[in-house]
Design a protein around this motif. Structure first.
Motif, short mmCIF file in Angstrom:
data_model
loop_
_atom_site.label_atom_id
_atom_site.label_comp_id
_atom_site.label_asym_id
_atom_site.label_seq_id
_atom_site.Cartn_x
_atom_site.Cartn_y
_atom_site.Cartn_z
N PHE A 25 -59.70 -63.07 141.26
CA PHE A 25 -59.96 -62.36 140.03
C PHE A 25 -60.44 -63.42 138.97
CE2 PHE A 25 -57.48 -58.12 140.99
CZ PHE A 25 -58.57 -57.85 141.80
N LEU A 26 -59.88 -64.67 139.15
CA LEU A 26 -60.21 -65.71 138.16
C LEU A 26 -61.75 -65.91 138.22
CD1 LEU A 26 -57.41 -68.31 138.53
CD2 LEU A 26 -58.05 -66.92 136.47
N GLU A 27 -62.44 -65.50 139.26
CA GLU A 27 -63.96 -65.75 139.49
C GLU A 27 -64.75 -64.76 138.70
OE1 GLU A 27 -64.29 -65.98 143.61
OE2 GLU A 27 -63.89 -68.21 143.54
N ALA A 28 -63.95 -63.76 137.94
CA ALA A 28 -64.81 -62.61 137.40
C ALA A 28 -64.84 -62.48 135.93
CB ALA A 28 -63.90 -61.45 137.93
N ASP A 29 -66.01 -62.14 135.65
CA ASP A 29 -66.33 -61.79 134.16
C ASP A 29 -66.22 -60.28 134.05
OD1 ASP A 29 -67.05 -64.37 133.44
OD2 ASP A 29 -69.00 -64.40 134.06
N VAL A 30 -65.66 -59.88 132.91
CA VAL A 30 -65.39 -58.32 132.77
C VAL A 30 -65.89 -57.99 131.47
CG1 VAL A 30 -63.67 -56.50 132.45
CG2 VAL A 30 -63.45 -58.34 134.35
N VAL A 31 -66.49 -56.79 131.36
CA VAL A 31 -67.05 -56.42 130.06
C VAL A 31 -66.22 -55.02 129.83
CG1 VAL A 31 -69.08 -55.61 128.57
CG2 VAL A 31 -69.32 -57.39 130.27
N LEU A 32 -65.53 -54.63 128.84
CA LEU A 32 -64.67 -53.32 128.65
C LEU A 32 -65.55 -52.65 127.46
CD1 LEU A 32 -61.33 -54.68 128.62
CD2 LEU A 32 -62.18 -53.61 130.23
N HIS A 33 -65.69 -51.33 127.53
CA HIS A 33 -66.01 -50.46 126.52
C HIS A 33 -64.86 -50.52 125.43
CE1 HIS A 33 -66.84 -46.68 124.61
NE2 HIS A 33 -68.20 -46.94 124.69
N VAL A 34 -65.09 -49.83 124.26
CA VAL A 34 -64.12 -49.82 123.29
C VAL A 34 -63.04 -48.69 123.64
CG1 VAL A 34 -65.29 -50.92 121.31
CG2 VAL A 34 -65.37 -48.44 121.82
N SER A 35 -63.22 -47.82 124.58
CA SER A 35 -62.37 -46.87 124.90
C SER A 35 -62.53 -46.62 126.39
CB SER A 35 -62.45 -45.55 124.10
OG SER A 35 -63.76 -44.99 124.37
N LEU A 36 -61.51 -46.46 127.24
CA LEU A 36 -61.81 -46.12 128.57
C LEU A 36 -60.86 -44.81 128.67
CD1 LEU A 36 -60.94 -49.79 129.93
CD2 LEU A 36 -62.96 -48.55 129.86
N GLY A 37 -61.60 -43.66 129.03
CA GLY A 37 -61.15 -42.70 129.10
C GLY A 37 -60.28 -42.28 127.64
N ASP A 38 -59.00 -41.93 127.72
CA ASP A 38 -58.08 -41.74 126.55
C ASP A 38 -57.50 -42.93 125.86
OD1 ASP A 38 -56.59 -41.82 128.87
OD2 ASP A 38 -55.15 -40.13 128.00
#
Length: 102
Positions: A25-38
């Motif tokens: 997982f150290l090889e990953a870039d992640v983009v999160l939305h400001v909310s994930l479901g609830d």
């Protein structure tokens, strides 16, 4: 909340690892939305990469789901994190540690 977010991120990363696009997982870039479901994603949490054990995390209100990709950043020779590397082939974090130890 943080553990639930981590579970969702790992769920999104697992197909990449299963397809051998990621070794870790150290090889990953992640983009999160400001909310994930609830769940509301804490945007001021500076330790996202360390907490999720990934290369980078970005919060983007414009996306609708977790986005994951393989990082393009080089790997630090000391800590193996994928980050911006300086002339000594280590990341800024490791450079600070090395300078204190010398």
């Amino acid at each position: 909340v943080l553990l639930a977010i981590r579970d969702q991120v790992y769920g999104a990363l697992e197909p990449l690892r299963a397809a051998k696009q990621l070794k870790t997982f150290l090889e990953a870039d992640v983009v999160l939305h400001v909310s994930l479901g609830d769940l509301v994603v804490p945007q001021q949490f500076e330790e996202w990469p360390s907490f999720l054990l990934v290369s980078s995390v970005r919060i983007d209100p414009e996306i609708s789901a977790i986005q994951v990709s393989v990082t393009t950043l080089p790997k630090c020779e000391r800590c193996w994190r994928h980050e911006v590397i300086n002339n000594n082939h280590v990341c800024e974090r490791c450079e600070r540690v090395i300078s204190v130890c010398q």
